[in-house]
Scaffold this active site. Structure first.
Site, PDB file in Angstrom:
ATOM      1  N   ARG A  51     -11.449  43.747 -31.087  1.00 18.75           N
ATOM      2  CA  ARG A  51     -11.287  43.477 -29.651  1.00 18.75           C
ATOM      3  C   ARG A  51     -10.255  44.392 -28.986  1.00 18.75           C
ATOM      4  O   ARG A  51     -10.302  44.598 -27.778  1.00 18.75           O
ATOM      5  CB  ARG A  51     -10.902  42.016 -29.451  1.00 18.75           C
ATOM      6  N   ASP A 102      -4.535  29.114 -15.102  1.00 11.34           N
ATOM      7  CA  ASP A 102      -4.930  29.793 -16.341  1.00 11.34           C
ATOM      8  C   ASP A 102      -4.001  30.989 -16.544  1.00 11.34           C
ATOM      9  O   ASP A 102      -3.362  31.464 -15.599  1.00 11.34           O
ATOM     10  CB  ASP A 102      -6.389  30.268 -16.259  1.00 11.34           C
TER      11      ASP A 102
END
Ligand SMILES: C[S@@+](CC[C@H](N)C(=O)[O-])C[C@H]1O[C@@H](n2cnc3c(N)ncnc32)[C@H](O)[C@@H]1O
Length: 288
Positions: free
Chosen positions: A41, A150
């Site tokens: 990633r 978030d």
């Protein structure tokens, strides 16, 4: 190792440095068996920055002038944002039928209600809560706010936009679709304005424990499918700040695979007819 001879491997020391750095920032624990996932990633980040190994990437995250933005991007690459409208319907039904009447009675004098979707991803959970409030018919004319927060600025931008496709709507009935959304294109809908008017979004790292005491109190928190990414100390930090944000008697809803066993004895378990939820006791304080 330069890119023209292949992508660089993340060695054990680089993994340890990056894993500990990510953990210290946001509480997300990348397990040892996830080294290759982390490597995969983050490869695009090394490529984008022209860096040739993960040690350089670690130094970039620690010391470069652009480190804050890059940290956001790295966290982005390492987190999961899976969510959809009306997720976990049994819990939502119990919340609507058994918790909302309590909150309506309790707040009747002030006519104010505050809910918090902690780890809201792209906003589906926060909007769902506003839809439940609307559906209940109990809070018209009240000062209502459902706040979604978030750590990822990308998902927050999507949340503010409030536009969704089929995957977000997989558990939404045709009736709910017609009532709460406007069609804006083929396979694309927008949350209706009267729902959006009750919802706000903001950036917040749940590991930032200072936030708890300085922010306004809320009547209920949904923190679903977030704690699963943290280890025990990180979960306990989050629970402490949720506890501080809740009014005494305020409710905490977790995801179905989550509970507070061995994590906290400071919340009481409430047996609703339709589900189990947690509550900050009316009396008493957090036990360190
Ligand atoms: C799987 S999603 C859950 C979304 C929603 N609560 C639900 O249940 O459908 C988890 C979210 O937690 C957020 N998250 C992870 N670590 C966080 C942190 N330290 N602070 C705030 N949010 C975090 C991720 O960015 C992600 O959007």
């Amino acid at each position: 190792m330069p890119f023209d001879s292949g992508r660089p491997e993340m060695n054990a020391e680089e993994f340890r440095l990056l894993r500990d750095f990510v953990y210290a920032y946001c509480g997300i624990l990348v397990r040892d068996d996830m080294k290759y996932v982390m490597q995969r990633r983050l490869w695009p980040r090394l490529e984008a920055l022209g860096l040739h190994d993960f040690a350089s990437y670690y130094r970039y995250l620690r010391f470069d002038a652009q480190r804050r933005a890059e940290l956001d991007t790295a966290i982005e690459a390492l987190t999961t944002h899976e969510t959809y409208f009306f997720r976990e319907p049994r819990q939502l039904k119990a919340f609507s039928q058994e918790v909302l009447p309590v909150l309506e009675r309790r707040n009747a004098r002030l006519r104010r209600l505050r809910l918090w979707s902690a780890g809201c991803s792209s906003g589906e959970e926060a909007y769902t809560l506003a839809m439940l409030l609307k559906e209940s018919g109990r809070f018209e004319g009240w000062d209502v706010e459902v706040h979604g927060s978030d750590i990822s600025r990308r998902v927050l931008a999507a949340a503010r936009q409030g536009e969704y496709g089929p995957s977000a709507l997989r558990a939404t009935s045709a009736e709910q679709l017609a009532r709460y959304f406007t069609q804006i294109g083929p396979n694309r809908v927008r949350v209706r304005e009267d729902i959006r008017a009750w919802v706000t979004f903001g950036h917040h790292n749940l590991q930032d424990t200072e936030h708890g005491t300085s922010s306004p109190r809320v009547d209920a928190v949904f923190c679903r499918n977030v704690l699963i990414y943290f280890d025990t100390p990180a979960r306990q930090r989050v629970l402490k700040s949720i506890y501080d944000r809740l009014v005494p008697g305020g409710y905490l809803m977790l995801g179905h695979s989550e509970n507070l066993i061995n994590l906290s004895a400071d919340f009481e378990l409430v047996h609703l007819r339709g589900d189990l939820v947690y509550r900050r006791p009316e009396l008493g304080g957090w036990n360190p």
